[in-house]
Design a protein around this motif. Sequence first.
Motif, PDB file in Angstrom:
ATOM      1  N   VAL A  19       1.743   3.242  55.079  1.00  0.00           N
ATOM      2  CA  VAL A  19       1.299   3.727  53.724  1.00  0.00           C
ATOM      3  C   VAL A  19       0.861   5.327  53.898  1.00  0.00           C
ATOM      4  N   ALA A  20       0.644   5.740  55.001  1.00  0.00           N
ATOM      5  CA  ALA A  20       0.268   7.015  55.331  1.00  0.00           C
ATOM      6  C   ALA A  20       1.546   7.925  54.941  1.00  0.00           C
ATOM      7  N   LYS A  21       2.655   7.769  55.551  1.00  0.00           N
ATOM      8  CA  LYS A  21       3.873   8.416  55.289  1.00  0.00           C
ATOM      9  C   LYS A  21       4.212   8.254  53.782  1.00  0.00           C
ATOM     10  N   VAL A  22       4.218   7.095  53.364  1.00  0.00           N
ATOM     11  CA  VAL A  22       4.573   6.577  51.926  1.00  0.00           C
ATOM     12  C   VAL A  22       3.868   7.708  51.063  1.00  0.00           C
ATOM     13  N   TRP A  23       2.574   7.617  51.177  1.00  0.00           N
ATOM     14  CA  TRP A  23       1.785   8.399  50.319  1.00  0.00           C
ATOM     15  C   TRP A  23       1.849  10.192  50.319  1.00  0.00           C
ATOM     16  N   GLN A  24       2.170  10.367  51.769  1.00  0.00           N
ATOM     17  CA  GLN A  24       2.573  11.630  52.017  1.00  0.00           C
ATOM     18  C   GLN A  24       3.815  12.351  51.099  1.00  0.00           C
ATOM     19  N   TYR A  25       5.011  11.334  51.134  1.00  0.00           N
ATOM     20  CA  TYR A  25       6.175  11.690  50.520  1.00  0.00           C
ATOM     21  C   TYR A  25       6.141  11.657  49.068  1.00  0.00           C
ATOM     22  N   TRP A  26       5.261  10.601  48.700  1.00  0.00           N
ATOM     23  CA  TRP A  26       5.125  10.568  47.263  1.00  0.00           C
ATOM     24  C   TRP A  26       4.413  11.562  46.495  1.00  0.00           C
ATOM     25  N   ASN A  27       3.576  12.490  47.213  1.00  0.00           N
ATOM     26  CA  ASN A  27       2.813  13.331  46.696  1.00  0.00           C
ATOM     27  C   ASN A  27       3.019  14.803  47.110  1.00  0.00           C
ATOM     28  N   GLU A  28       3.849  15.232  47.982  1.00  0.00           N
ATOM     29  CA  GLU A  28       4.037  16.436  48.426  1.00  0.00           C
ATOM     30  C   GLU A  28       5.217  17.147  47.813  1.00  0.00           C
ATOM     31  N   PRO A  29       5.028  18.234  47.072  1.00  0.00           N
ATOM     32  CA  PRO A  29       6.154  18.822  46.471  1.00  0.00           C
ATOM     33  C   PRO A  29       7.583  18.860  47.247  1.00  0.00           C
ATOM     34  N   GLN A  30       7.317  19.233  48.366  1.00  0.00           N
ATOM     35  CA  GLN A  30       8.604  19.447  49.179  1.00  0.00           C
ATOM     36  C   GLN A  30       9.345  18.150  49.514  1.00  0.00           C
ATOM     37  N   HIS A  31       8.678  16.986  49.448  1.00  0.00           N
ATOM     38  CA  HIS A  31       9.271  15.885  49.255  1.00  0.00           C
ATOM     39  C   HIS A  31       9.736  15.472  48.033  1.00  0.00           C
ATOM     40  N   ILE A  32       8.902  15.542  47.186  1.00  0.00           N
ATOM     41  CA  ILE A  32       9.217  15.121  45.637  1.00  0.00           C
ATOM     42  C   ILE A  32      10.566  15.783  45.098  1.00  0.00           C
ATOM     43  N   HIS A 105       5.014  -1.729  56.566  1.00  0.00           N
ATOM     44  CA  HIS A 105       5.643  -1.651  55.182  1.00  0.00           C
ATOM     45  C   HIS A 105       4.635  -1.473  54.068  1.00  0.00           C
ATOM     46  N   THR A 106       5.110  -0.800  53.117  1.00  0.00           N
ATOM     47  CA  THR A 106       4.088  -0.466  52.001  1.00  0.00           C
ATOM     48  C   THR A 106       4.714  -1.032  50.706  1.00  0.00           C
ATOM     49  N   ARG A 107       4.086  -1.807  49.917  1.00  0.00           N
ATOM     50  CA  ARG A 107       4.300  -2.097  48.658  1.00  0.00           C
ATOM     51  C   ARG A 107       4.013  -1.223  47.540  1.00  0.00           C
ATOM     52  N   ILE A 108       4.777  -0.868  46.848  1.00  0.00           N
ATOM     53  CA  ILE A 108       4.378   0.186  45.680  1.00  0.00           C
ATOM     54  C   ILE A 108       4.838  -0.844  44.352  1.00  0.00           C
ATOM     55  N   THR A 109       3.625  -0.861  43.437  1.00  0.00           N
ATOM     56  CA  THR A 109       3.681  -1.288  42.141  1.00  0.00           C
ATOM     57  C   THR A 109       3.479  -0.219  41.127  1.00  0.00           C
ATOM     58  N   GLN A 110       4.462  -0.040  40.215  1.00  0.00           N
ATOM     59  CA  GLN A 110       4.199   1.066  39.436  1.00  0.00           C
ATOM     60  C   GLN A 110       4.079   0.490  37.989  1.00  0.00           C
ATOM     61  N   THR A 111       3.238   0.692  37.080  1.00  0.00           N
ATOM     62  CA  THR A 111       3.459   0.095  35.816  1.00  0.00           C
ATOM     63  C   THR A 111       3.048   1.177  34.752  1.00  0.00           C
ATOM     64  N   PHE A 112       3.915   1.238  33.788  1.00  0.00           N
ATOM     65  CA  PHE A 112       3.816   2.306  33.061  1.00  0.00           C
ATOM     66  C   PHE A 112       4.154   1.829  31.447  1.00  0.00           C
ATOM     67  N   ASP A 113       3.475   2.719  30.299  1.00  0.00           N
ATOM     68  CA  ASP A 113       3.620   2.265  29.051  1.00  0.00           C
ATOM     69  C   ASP A 113       5.045   2.697  28.688  1.00  0.00           C
ATOM     70  N   ALA A 114       5.917   1.907  27.940  1.00  0.00           N
ATOM     71  CA  ALA A 114       7.044   2.237  27.549  1.00  0.00           C
ATOM     72  C   ALA A 114       6.956   3.125  26.283  1.00  0.00           C
ATOM     73  N   GLU A 115       8.077   4.082  26.246  1.00  0.00           N
ATOM     74  CA  GLU A 115       8.182   4.970  25.088  1.00  0.00           C
ATOM     75  C   GLU A 115       8.778   4.066  23.965  1.00  0.00           C
ATOM     76  N   GLU A 116       8.764   4.417  22.716  1.00  0.00           N
ATOM     77  CA  GLU A 116       9.259   3.753  21.466  1.00  0.00           C
ATOM     78  C   GLU A 116      10.413   4.093  21.116  1.00  0.00           C
ATOM     79  N   SER A 117      11.107   5.225  21.879  1.00  0.00           N
ATOM     80  CA  SER A 117      12.411   5.608  21.296  1.00  0.00           C
ATOM     81  C   SER A 117      13.466   5.167  22.290  1.00  0.00           C
ATOM     82  N   MET A 118      13.361   4.295  23.065  1.00  0.00           N
ATOM     83  CA  MET A 118      14.604   3.882  23.995  1.00  0.00           C
ATOM     84  C   MET A 118      14.230   2.334  24.489  1.00  0.00           C
TER      85      MET A 118
END
Length: 141
Positions: A19-32, A105-118
């Motif tokens: 999770v430490a590596k996953v967190w770093q790669y998710w959040n640091e601009p040079q990885h994003i 291993h790191t499990r990522i679960t991402q939930t987002f509100d759908a947009e209405e146009s797609m």
Amino acid sequence: MDTSNRTAITVEATVNAPVAKVWQYWNEPQHITNWAFASDDWHAPHAENDLRVNGAFKTTMAAKDESMAFDFEGVYTDVEDQKLIAYGMADGRKVSIYFEDNGNHTRITQTFDAEESMPVEVQQSGWQAILNNFKKYVEAN
């Protein structure tokens, strides 16, 4: 804008990394900039991230042929180190990302509100493709 009746969409992936590596790669601009796009004909030429409650982020996503580009941006509403990121987008939609530490291993679960146009299926497919691209990038580096 009323977002109370929006459809929630969830995408998930298990990344073969702590999770430490996953967190770093998710959040640091040079990885994003190396993973925040859904297909090989797109890229992310710019990213900035102020990871704290009320901090903002912005990632430019652009077609490599320069035919289209947009900024994906929002403001953080909740941040729990290596566990949770939640944010709101300019149109009022909300996103939450959970990081579950399973050792190597790191499990990522991402939930987002759908947009209405797609269609929901198109949105789910696109966000899943980006998450899959993230998994691929982390596991290769």
